[in-house]
Design a protein around this motif. Structure first.
Motif, PDB file in Angstrom:
ATOM      1  N   GLU A 176     -34.373   2.031   5.831  1.00  4.72           N
ATOM      2  CA  GLU A 176     -33.009   2.323   6.268  1.00  4.72           C
ATOM      3  C   GLU A 176     -32.436   1.259   7.185  1.00  4.72           C
ATOM      4  OE1 GLU A 176     -33.295   6.186   8.002  1.00  4.72           O
ATOM      5  OE2 GLU A 176     -33.455   7.224   6.069  1.00  4.72           O
ATOM      6  N   LEU A 177     -33.243   0.270   7.574  1.00  7.80           N
ATOM      7  CA  LEU A 177     -32.773  -0.779   8.472  1.00  7.80           C
ATOM      8  C   LEU A 177     -32.375  -2.028   7.690  1.00  7.80           C
ATOM      9  CD1 LEU A 177     -35.350  -0.547  11.401  1.00  7.80           C
ATOM     10  CD2 LEU A 177     -32.853  -0.413  11.657  1.00  7.80           C
ATOM     11  N   PRO A 178     -31.408  -2.789   8.198  1.00  4.59           N
ATOM     12  CA  PRO A 178     -31.088  -4.071   7.563  1.00  4.59           C
ATOM     13  C   PRO A 178     -32.110  -5.134   7.967  1.00  4.59           C
ATOM     14  CG  PRO A 178     -29.699  -3.742   9.489  1.00  4.59           C
ATOM     15  CD  PRO A 178     -30.506  -2.470   9.325  1.00  4.59           C
ATOM     16  N   TRP A 179     -32.470  -5.998   7.040  1.00  9.99           N
ATOM     17  CA  TRP A 179     -33.388  -7.096   7.323  1.00  9.99           C
ATOM     18  C   TRP A 179     -32.803  -8.374   6.733  1.00  9.99           C
ATOM     19  CZ3 TRP A 179     -36.701  -5.526  10.782  1.00  9.99           C
ATOM     20  CH2 TRP A 179     -37.096  -4.184  10.790  1.00  9.99           C
ATOM     21  N   GLY A 180     -33.414  -9.467   7.049  1.00 10.24           N
ATOM     22  CA  GLY A 180     -32.871 -10.751   6.609  1.00 10.24           C
ATOM     23  C   GLY A 180     -31.823 -11.229   7.584  1.00 10.24           C
ATOM     24  N   ARG A 181     -30.697 -11.726   7.084  1.00  8.11           N
ATOM     25  CA  ARG A 181     -29.641 -12.226   7.964  1.00  8.11           C
ATOM     26  C   ARG A 181     -28.791 -11.059   8.436  1.00  8.11           C
ATOM     27  NH1 ARG A 181     -28.709 -16.804   9.579  1.00  8.11           N
ATOM     28  NH2 ARG A 181     -29.993 -17.778   7.953  1.00  8.11           N
ATOM     29  N   LEU A 182     -28.805 -10.846   9.736  1.00  6.41           N
ATOM     30  CA  LEU A 182     -28.064  -9.720  10.320  1.00  6.41           C
ATOM     31  C   LEU A 182     -26.634 -10.096  10.649  1.00  6.41           C
ATOM     32  CD1 LEU A 182     -30.828  -8.429  12.778  1.00  6.41           C
ATOM     33  CD2 LEU A 182     -30.444  -7.801  10.391  1.00  6.41           C
ATOM     34  N   ASP A 183     -26.415 -11.328  11.056  1.00  4.37           N
ATOM     35  CA  ASP A 183     -25.099 -11.858  11.381  1.00  4.37           C
ATOM     36  C   ASP A 183     -25.235 -13.375  11.368  1.00  4.37           C
ATOM     37  OD1 ASP A 183     -25.810 -12.864  14.113  1.00  4.37           O
ATOM     38  OD2 ASP A 183     -25.983 -10.732  14.584  1.00  4.37           O
ATOM     39  N   PRO A 184     -24.153 -14.116  11.568  1.00  5.63           N
ATOM     40  CA  PRO A 184     -24.255 -15.578  11.465  1.00  5.63           C
ATOM     41  C   PRO A 184     -25.273 -16.209  12.418  1.00  5.63           C
ATOM     42  CG  PRO A 184     -21.963 -14.911  11.357  1.00  5.63           C
ATOM     43  CD  PRO A 184     -22.752 -13.676  11.707  1.00  5.63           C
ATOM     44  N   GLU A 185     -25.649 -15.501  13.472  1.00  2.00           N
ATOM     45  CA  GLU A 185     -26.561 -16.083  14.462  1.00  2.00           C
ATOM     46  C   GLU A 185     -27.941 -15.438  14.484  1.00  2.00           C
ATOM     47  OE1 GLU A 185     -24.748 -17.729  18.218  1.00  2.00           O
ATOM     48  OE2 GLU A 185     -23.467 -15.974  17.913  1.00  2.00           O
ATOM     49  N   SER A 186     -28.173 -14.385  13.701  1.00  2.00           N
ATOM     50  CA  SER A 186     -29.374 -13.580  13.887  1.00  2.00           C
ATOM     51  C   SER A 186     -30.059 -13.236  12.567  1.00  2.00           C
ATOM     52  CB  SER A 186     -29.027 -12.267  14.614  1.00  2.00           C
ATOM     53  OG  SER A 186     -28.221 -12.503  15.749  1.00  2.00           O
ATOM     54  N   THR A 187     -31.381 -13.118  12.626  1.00  2.00           N
ATOM     55  CA  THR A 187     -32.194 -12.681  11.485  1.00  2.00           C
ATOM     56  C   THR A 187     -33.245 -11.697  11.972  1.00  2.00           C
ATOM     57  OG1 THR A 187     -33.792 -14.488  11.749  1.00  2.00           O
ATOM     58  CG2 THR A 187     -31.908 -14.883  10.280  1.00  2.00           C
TER      59      THR A 187
END
Length: 382
Positions: free
Chosen positions: A213-224
């Motif tokens: 249920e959680l997002p993984w990989g690139r979360l936003d332009p600055e975060s993974t």
């Protein structure tokens, strides 16, 4: 006198064929001690970091004299290589070096070390004015930057420098993210999976739900974010009462790093609240609730060099001197440079041309090594 490419190739091969997996860098350190003491009468210092890192050697600081009127510069490489790294034999085909067997090559980071040896040799032969140099050889970089984290920075006279530890060529990494390493352990309730599974709370099922249920990989332009390790359970006929995962969050923003790490922990807790309980009667005289143990540690801090930082300004002048392009980039990985910068020692990371690092397909060309060594020389002339 110009650089000698074949001499550079010879020392590179010799370095690669000295085994130095993390925590077993002692043979390579001893070789470098002998080389720099014999050829350059260098001052060689070893810190006491081995007690903290578990390596069979401390970090080395090699001082090579220069014009005392000029501010000293340092260059950093790490001594260790990732596994499989024992019994390395180098294969050369034309200008390209690869592993001859089922090991890594070790260009990460022995190509950088070889370039520093050739740099020192060429400078000795020229005999011209140059700043005093410090070569900083760290241990255990590949297992969490442990050598750099435990480096005795009081040994350094140079206040700024360069780390030779990136893929690509004619580029400098001037920014890199911070990273949190986290561990989540879910403790459920064991039961016989065939006789009365309804009396158990599966820790594996809970942790799987949270991950899914959680997002993984690139979360936003600055975060993974990433899950890299998972485990749990004891046998197929037991509802598992323990499961765990290890992962990381990286970000160029410390605020976002904290926010994403907290969000992961809170989601795990929410899943346990919603799905991790058994009512009294089934679980016993009282309600059973699964428990979460969530811990995180900072693997490395962010680094970001401003345009007028000494390493960046010097790199731009060196590129102009060589009449070649130089890209200043933002990376997604961490290195010893993150630690140096956090201690107030501005450090840019140089691309040295290695490819497919951390795999048995790792390679590098002699042209890349010569080209980077030319850049190192230019850095001392501007």
């Amino acid at each position: 006198m110009p650089l000698q490419p074949e001499r550079l190739a010879d020392i590179f091969v010799r370095l690669c064929e000295i085994d130095s997996p993390s925590r077993r860098e002692g043979r390579l350190a001893a070789f470098l001690r002998g080389l720099f003491a014999t050829e350059f009468k260098a001052e060689i210092l070893e810190d006491a970091s081995a007690a903290a890192t578990g390596s069979d050697t401390g970090n080395l600081v090699v001082r090579i004299g220069g014009d005392g009127e000029l501010p000293p510069l340092f260059f950093n490489c790490h001594l260790d290589t990732v596994e499989p790294a024992r019994g390395v034999r180098v294969h050369r085909s034309g200008e390209t070096f690869t592993s001859a067997g089922a090991t890594v090559l070790g260009a990460d980071d022995k190509a950088g070390i070889a370039m520093l040896v050739e740099l020192a040799r060429s400078l000795k032969e020229d005999g011209g004015p140059r700043p005093p140099l410090e070569f900083i050889f760290t241990t255990c970089e590949e297992i969490g930057l442990l050598g750099a984290k435990n480096l005795d920075f009081r040994l350094l006279r140079a206040r700024a420098g360069f780390a030779l530890d990136s893929a690509g060529i004619d580029l400098a990494v001037i920014a890199a993210p911070a990273s949190n390493h986290f561990t989540a352990r879910v403790r459920g309730l064991a039961a016989h999976a065939g006789l009365h599974p309804e009396k158990g709370v599966s820790a594996i099922q809970l942790i799987a739900r949270a991950i899914a249920e959680l997002p993984w990989g690139r979360l936003d332009p600055e975060s993974t974010a990433n899950i890299g390790l998972i485990g749990g359970g004891k046998a197929t006929n037991i509802v598992p009462d323990l499961a765990w995962v290890e992962g990381e969050v990286r970000s160029h923003s410390r605020e976002l790093l904290a926010r994403h790490t907290t969000a992961i922990e809170e989601h795990f807790r929410d899943v346990l609240v919603s799905h991790g309980s058994l009512p009294a009667g089934i679980s016993g005289p009282s309600v059973f609730s699964a428990r979460l143990e969530f811990d995180f540690v900072e693997q490395f801090p962010t680094m970001r060099l401003v345009d007028d930082a000494l390493p960046v300004a010097r790199l731009k002048r060196a590129a102009t001197l060589l009449n070649r392009p130089l890209a200043c980039t933002v990376a997604g990985g961490g290195s010893d440079a993150n630690i140096f910068n956090s201690h107030g020692f501005p450090t840019a990371i140089l691309g040295i041309g290695m490819t497919d690092v951390h795999t048995t397909d790792e390679s590098i060309t002699l042209t890349s090594m010569v080209r980077t060594t030319q850049l190192l020389r230019a850095l001392l002339e501007v």
